[in-house]
Enzyme design. Structure first.
Site, PDB file in Angstrom:
ATOM      1  N   ARG A 107       0.596  -1.525   7.221  1.00 58.15           N
ATOM      2  CA  ARG A 107       0.523  -0.110   7.539  1.00 58.15           C
ATOM      3  C   ARG A 107       1.852   0.140   7.957  1.00 58.15           C
ATOM      4  NH1 ARG A 107      -2.928   2.907   2.832  1.00 58.15           N
ATOM      5  NH2 ARG A 107      -0.914   3.707   2.854  1.00 58.15           N
TER       6      ARG A 107
ATOM      7  N   ARG B  36     -10.237   6.047  10.636  1.00 60.67           N
ATOM      8  CA  ARG B  36      -8.388   5.896  10.583  1.00 60.67           C
ATOM      9  C   ARG B  36      -7.908   6.357  11.965  1.00 60.67           C
ATOM     10  NH1 ARG B  36      -6.839   2.209   5.861  1.00 60.67           N
ATOM     11  NH2 ARG B  36      -8.789   1.219   5.595  1.00 60.67           N
TER      12      ARG B  36
ATOM     13  N   HIS C 212     -11.006   7.119   4.593  1.00 60.64           N
ATOM     14  CA  HIS C 212     -10.115   8.734   4.677  1.00 60.64           C
ATOM     15  C   HIS C 212     -11.164   9.899   4.107  1.00 60.64           C
ATOM     16  CE1 HIS C 212      -6.099   5.542   4.572  1.00 60.64           C
ATOM     17  NE2 HIS C 212      -6.591   6.269   5.552  1.00 60.64           N
TER      18      HIS C 212
ATOM     19  N   ASP D 184       1.017  -0.696  -0.090  1.00 59.64           N
ATOM     20  CA  ASP D 184      -0.083  -0.262  -0.041  1.00 59.64           C
ATOM     21  C   ASP D 184       0.785   0.906   0.143  1.00 59.64           C
ATOM     22  OD1 ASP D 184      -2.589  -1.006  -0.100  1.00 59.64           O
ATOM     23  OD2 ASP D 184      -2.976  -0.768   1.725  1.00 59.64           O
TER      24      ASP D 184
ATOM     25  N   CYS E 258      -5.245   9.882  -3.206  1.00 59.29           N
ATOM     26  CA  CYS E 258      -4.087   8.869  -2.859  1.00 59.29           C
ATOM     27  C   CYS E 258      -2.686   8.533  -3.147  1.00 59.29           C
ATOM     28  CB  CYS E 258      -5.060   7.477  -2.484  1.00 59.29           C
ATOM     29  SG  CYS E 258      -5.975   7.240  -1.800  1.00 59.29           S
TER      30      CYS E 258
HETATM   31  N1  ARG Z   1      -5.264   0.153   1.077  1.00 60.16           N
HETATM   32  C1  ARG Z   1      -5.192   1.387   1.491  1.00 60.16           C
HETATM   33  C2  ARG Z   1      -5.520   1.821   2.655  1.00 60.16           C
HETATM   34  O1  ARG Z   1      -7.193   1.475   2.900  1.00 60.16           O
HETATM   35  C3  ARG Z   1      -5.540   2.593   0.149  1.00 60.16           C
HETATM   36  C4  ARG Z   1      -5.616   3.409   0.947  1.00 60.16           C
HETATM   37  C5  ARG Z   1      -5.848   4.884   0.115  1.00 60.16           C
HETATM   38  N2  ARG Z   1      -5.198   6.034   0.652  1.00 60.16           N
HETATM   39  C6  ARG Z   1      -5.904   7.493   0.788  1.00 60.16           C
HETATM   40  N3  ARG Z   1      -5.402   8.262   0.882  1.00 60.16           N
HETATM   41  N4  ARG Z   1      -7.726   7.283   0.126  1.00 60.16           N
HETATM   42  O2  ARG Z   1      -5.469   2.097   3.881  1.00 60.16           O
END
Ligand code: ARG
Length: 285
Positions: free
Chosen positions: A109, A155, A184, A84, A278
């Site tokens: 991550r 998040r 996000h 990612d 992203c």
């Molecule tokens: N697979 C990543 C996650 O779930 C995607 C992140 C997408 N980034 C963003 N800025 N929206 O964290």
């Protein structure tokens, strides 16, 4: 406030004031090790194959569009095992040249945070901060002229909003996200220019919606259809708005406001739950 007192409320009569593109400094990460090997958002399905070469070709196109437009694109080396990492927006938040590091909610991550922070320190950014609270960088922190808009609910933590406000010395407006597809802030809201934004109201709690409506009465309101094709995951340089190709309806409404939509196909990266914004970390001077 720079918002003109002109009648922007009636879309049909909205004057298309001249838009200007300001050259930006952007950090990106090539999707060399991109894959969907775990699922931490509803868009990810590890059983669905991912074409990493196609993802790279599509990503290179976005990068080329940025450089052709006069933006400076810098690159951070991708790290094997961090699929990612291509979503550079999550790597940090950079405002006024200051760098707030990221601290990821999901262990998959976690190693990206220090990797990005090292990049900044190696590049001579002196005002950097190891984050105390969970925050997923510019995925959840979006700067307008007057505010830092900050998402929470999935998040980044509300505590990180306070941390950001203190570190950057700018007022933070906390906004609760409630739809897991838009986990996000940058999947639900985009800054277009100055204090002008577009967003998908359905992605926010009633309180956040009321706050947005009061603070940004002239915002472009996206439809659930615009949002479903990830249309809000857009990057604007003040005139050109890079957005996912299938967001035709949103593109037309941006054009009516005097912006220049630049559709980009990042279909392969959408399998990870991310698109244009992203993959774009703006290094705000
Ligand atoms: N697979 C990543 C996650 O779930 C995607 C992140 C997408 N980034 C963003 N800025 N929206 O964290």
């Amino acid at each position: 406030m720079t918002a003109p007192a002109l009648a922007l409320s009636s879309p049909a009569a909205a004057p298309t004031r001249p838009r200007t593109s300001r050259p930006r400094r952007i950090l990106m990460c090539r999707p060399e090790f991109f894959e969907v090997s775990y699922a931490i958002n509803p868009w990810m399905n590890p059983d669905r194959p991912v074409d990493t070469d196609l993802a790279t070709t599509q990503w290179e196109r976005l990068r080329a569009l940025y450089t052709e437009a006069g933006h400076t694109v810098e690159l951070i080396d991708p790290v094997p095992g961090l699929p990612d990492m291509v979503y550079a927006a999550n790597g940090a938040t950079v405002i006024d040249g200051k760098v707030l590091g990221a601290r990821f909610r999901n262990p998959e991550r976690a190693a990206e945070g220090p990797a990005y922070l090292d990049w900044f320190r190696d590049r001579g950014f002196t005002e950097t901060r190891d984050p105390r609270h969970v925050n997923e960088g510019a995925g959840d922190f979006l700067a307008t002229d007057s505010w830092i808009l900050a998402g929470h609910g999935f998040r980044s933590s509300p505590e990180s909003h306070r941390e950001a406000q203190e570190f950057f010395g700018r007022p933070v407006l906390g906004l609760e996200l409630t739809d897991p597809r838009y986990y996000h802030l940058d999947t639900a809201l985009a800054v277009l220019d100055g204090d002008e934004i577009m967003y998908n109201p359905a992605a926010f709690s009633p309180a956040a919606r009321a706050l947005l409506d009061r603070t940004f009465p002239d915002a472009l309101l996206a439809t659930p259809e615009d949002a479903a094709v990830f249309g809000l995951n857009a990057f604007s340089d003040g005139r050109d708005v890079y957005l996912p190709e299938p967001a035709h309806h949103l593109a037309a409404r941006l054009r009516a406001r005097g912006f220049r939509p630049r559709p980009v196909d990042l279909s392969e990266l959408l399998k990870g739950g991310g698109s244009i914004k992203c993959c774009t970390l703006e290094l705000r001077p």
